[in-house]
Motif scaffolding. Sequence first.
Motif, mmCIF file in Angstrom:
data_model
loop_
_atom_site.group_PDB
_atom_site.id
_atom_site.type_symbol
_atom_site.label_atom_id
_atom_site.label_comp_id
_atom_site.label_asym_id
_atom_site.label_seq_id
_atom_site.Cartn_x
_atom_site.Cartn_y
_atom_site.Cartn_z
ATOM 1 N N UNK A 98 0.802 -1.219 0.000
ATOM 2 C CA UNK A 98 0.000 0.000 0.000
ATOM 3 C C UNK A 98 0.844 1.284 0.000
ATOM 4 N N UNK A 99 2.155 1.121 0.082
ATOM 5 C CA UNK A 99 3.021 2.294 0.146
ATOM 6 C C UNK A 99 3.239 2.877 -1.253
ATOM 7 N N UNK A 100 3.121 4.189 -1.353
ATOM 8 C CA UNK A 100 3.344 4.872 -2.631
ATOM 9 C C UNK A 100 4.847 4.951 -2.901
ATOM 10 N N UNK A 101 5.258 4.491 -4.073
ATOM 11 C CA UNK A 101 6.662 4.527 -4.483
ATOM 12 C C UNK A 101 6.813 5.559 -5.598
ATOM 13 N N UNK A 102 7.751 6.511 -5.399
ATOM 14 C CA UNK A 102 7.959 7.556 -6.393
ATOM 15 C C UNK A 102 8.841 7.102 -7.544
ATOM 16 N N UNK A 103 9.547 6.008 -7.366
ATOM 17 C CA UNK A 103 10.435 5.504 -8.407
ATOM 18 C C UNK A 103 11.665 4.864 -7.798
ATOM 19 N N UNK A 104 12.702 4.747 -8.619
ATOM 20 C CA UNK A 104 13.979 4.188 -8.168
ATOM 21 C C UNK A 104 15.065 5.233 -8.409
ATOM 22 N N UNK A 105 15.879 5.475 -7.365
ATOM 23 C CA UNK A 105 16.980 6.426 -7.488
ATOM 24 C C UNK A 105 18.254 5.683 -7.869
ATOM 25 N N UNK A 106 18.927 6.232 -8.857
ATOM 26 C CA UNK A 106 20.200 5.681 -9.320
ATOM 27 C C UNK A 106 21.301 6.621 -8.846
ATOM 28 N N UNK A 107 22.279 6.070 -8.145
ATOM 29 C CA UNK A 107 23.351 6.899 -7.602
ATOM 30 C C UNK A 107 24.706 6.312 -7.941
ATOM 31 N N UNK A 108 25.616 7.193 -8.269
ATOM 32 C CA UNK A 108 26.988 6.788 -8.583
ATOM 33 C C UNK A 108 27.665 6.232 -7.330
ATOM 34 N N UNK A 109 28.283 5.059 -7.414
ATOM 35 C CA UNK A 109 29.068 4.528 -6.302
ATOM 36 C C UNK A 109 30.407 5.241 -6.269
ATOM 37 N N UNK A 110 30.712 5.817 -5.123
ATOM 38 C CA UNK A 110 31.935 6.592 -4.967
ATOM 39 C C UNK A 110 33.024 5.730 -4.329
ATOM 40 N N UNK A 111 34.283 6.038 -4.623
ATOM 41 C CA UNK A 111 35.365 5.308 -3.965
ATOM 42 C C UNK A 111 35.323 5.515 -2.461
ATOM 43 N N UNK A 112 35.782 4.522 -1.725
ATOM 44 C CA UNK A 112 35.753 4.558 -0.264
ATOM 45 C C UNK A 112 36.645 5.681 0.260
ATOM 46 N N UNK A 113 36.138 6.392 1.271
ATOM 47 C CA UNK A 113 36.919 7.415 1.954
ATOM 48 C C UNK A 113 36.706 7.301 3.447
ATOM 49 N N UNK A 114 37.225 8.243 4.195
ATOM 50 C CA UNK A 114 36.972 8.272 5.636
ATOM 51 C C UNK A 114 35.517 8.675 5.843
ATOM 52 N N UNK A 115 34.763 7.820 6.546
ATOM 53 C CA UNK A 115 33.327 8.042 6.694
ATOM 54 C C UNK A 115 33.031 9.021 7.827
ATOM 55 N N UNK A 116 32.301 10.064 7.487
ATOM 56 C CA UNK A 116 31.929 11.094 8.453
ATOM 57 C C UNK A 116 30.423 11.275 8.459
ATOM 58 N N UNK A 117 29.937 11.898 9.533
ATOM 59 C CA UNK A 117 28.532 12.313 9.573
ATOM 60 C C UNK A 117 28.467 13.796 9.897
ATOM 61 N N UNK A 118 27.582 14.493 9.197
ATOM 62 C CA UNK A 118 27.241 15.875 9.517
ATOM 63 C C UNK A 118 25.729 15.901 9.653
ATOM 64 N N UNK A 119 25.254 16.182 10.851
ATOM 65 C CA UNK A 119 23.819 16.113 11.089
ATOM 66 C C UNK A 119 23.298 17.356 11.769
ATOM 67 N N UNK A 120 21.967 17.430 11.894
ATOM 68 C CA UNK A 120 21.337 18.561 12.563
ATOM 69 C C UNK A 120 20.061 18.100 13.239
#
Length: 701
Positions: A571-593
């Motif tokens: 029953x969930x409305x799906x807007x579509x499928x997002x295609x995203x470029x896979x990026x090379x691994x780096x140091x993983x960070x979070x920036x949040x609010x």
Amino acid sequence: MADLTSFFRPNSVAVVGASKTPGKISNAIMRNIISSGYQGAIYPVNPRESEIEGLACYPSVGAIPDSVDMAVMVVPASKVVAAARECGEKGVKTLTVITAGFKEIGKEGLELEKKLTEICEEFNMRMLGPNCVGVMDTHTPINASFTAAAPVKGEIAFLSQSGAILLAILDWSATAGLGYSKVVSLGNKANLSEIDFIEEAANDPYTKVILCYLEDIVDGARFLKVAGEAAKKKPIIVLKSGVSQAGAQAASSHTGALAGSDLAYDTAFEQCGIIRATTMTELFDLAIAFTKSPIPAGDRVAIVTNSGGPGIIATDNVEDMGLKMARFDKGTLDEFRTNLPKEANIYNPVDVLGDARTDRYQYALNKVLDDPNVDSVLVLMCPTAVTEPVETSRSIVEARDAHPDKPVFAAYMGGPLLAEGAGILAENGIPCFTFPEPAILCINGLNKYKRYLDTVDSKQARDQLEVDQKTVKAIFYDVTRERRLNLLSSEASAVAEAYGIPVAPIVLTTTADEAVAAANEMGYPVVLKVASPKILHKSDVGGVKVGINSPEEVQKAYLMIMESVHRYLPKVVVHGIEVQKMMPKGTELIIGMTKDVQFGPLVAFGLGGIHVNLLKDVSFRLASSLNDEKVVGAMLSETKAYTLLKGYRGEAPRDMAAVVDVVKRAARLVTDFPEITEMDINPVFAYENGVSALDIKITIS
């Protein structure tokens, strides 16, 4: 700035509801005003009396023949509104409403308080309270309160949201010898709040330090602005209660306070230079330190002791507080080698040994204070058979007087044997404690304030960022028009890009062929993920496919995701499928609010990816402060992520400037758009050159 002169230096005071019956609060207020030595006119108001405490009594405020600067209200709550209107018509400048029975009792009281506030606004009267103990100024002098003990004259302005705590502290202060310039019971803060009185105290020539007991802060933005300016002039020390969940509930029931995030309070206080106390003892220890001691030039502490154990304990505590143990100049060490017993420790802490008499203490202390590498000194004393506490205390006072720019603290670790010596120190303005920990805490408080003043003095010009607000407004308009709160990943990425945040390319597609075309354009490998604001954990429903390397795999993955999502969530409305470029691994960070109800957007930075909940390596700042590189750099340096970014165990350093820039841009985004209630950019990959944000979640209101 509000003119509060009539609270502290009124030419005349009316006590509305005054009583001649001893034991009544309304009578105690009359007696306190008279006994305080107040030289202005005093007008008791009570229609049933003709004279109170030897003064002519008037049936109403309007019947007073002369002008009235301040009215103190002690009539029942049901009569306060009418009495306030009469004061307004009379031209009274300020009201101190002692009466309780307003918002602290619930809805009915809140409505009454609103009416009272409206009358004050109508007649441009400033109001303290309601539900307060009153106001005092020892230099006028005036004590317009129902305290049992009048405050001793001094240099501390004390503002308290709790009347009971204020009463208890004043009673204790009478025996402790602590003096006040003014004391204010804030009560319900219906018109004036701690912000107004902090601003006034900062400009008061008789006040040296501002002390606050607070349960809430309602106008966070104004508090930051006013307190930040006030702290440039005088130290502000705050004890904020309601930290625990139970404590927050208690605060709400006590004065109608709304509990906020304690983390936000910590961050806000640090930003505007406020020293936060965690206990009542610490609050007043710091008050004594700031009134009696100079601000040190730095954080280098020297210790002089007659016992090794306490010296070690104090040394541990100095380092735990983030202070530094001073390293003596070569000349100082040479002098010590020549003139102290060979068994003495000449390095910091200086152990003058248990047989030290006054002369040895005096010599060591003066040499330490002479040393250019010493900013503050702590003197420790344990009672031995040969200790001379009285004479030694006098020599400590002489040494302090000869070095007035360096704070001197003492810890006399004993009881009756050291009491007279400790009293001599206290009488001469040298803070003396039973144990070293509170003394070091005070030294740390002085240094925190010094660091704030240094920051203020070296403020850089605010960085200017080029951003595209129009694009963000358009995206938010489309989202709200669809009655959504959560942005799709592609929408959130477009918002980030509009603010100059580097984002891994992402495209929303509605057919498998569109997905293939998008993947071909951005290049392989790619990630496919379902686009629906109702699906928070996409992997749980088979909504994510990674490591896709060809058009055929895109076609297959697209169909598999749609089939899986419809099976789990039909029953969930799906807007579509997002295609995203896979990026090379780096140091993983979070920036949040996250948004705090009092202080607005609170920005987080730390290790991202799976490390977020596991390590909780995060530092916080209010978004409003993150507008120059120095502030952002300090925020980053508080985390383990910072160590990785600098290069760890042979790894190349990451692009610190790019990380700083992203934090600034994220802070600017959430500041410009207050409708953003939550934002997570996790992970952000940091590389040797540049950064890339992979997954962005934004919620709006």
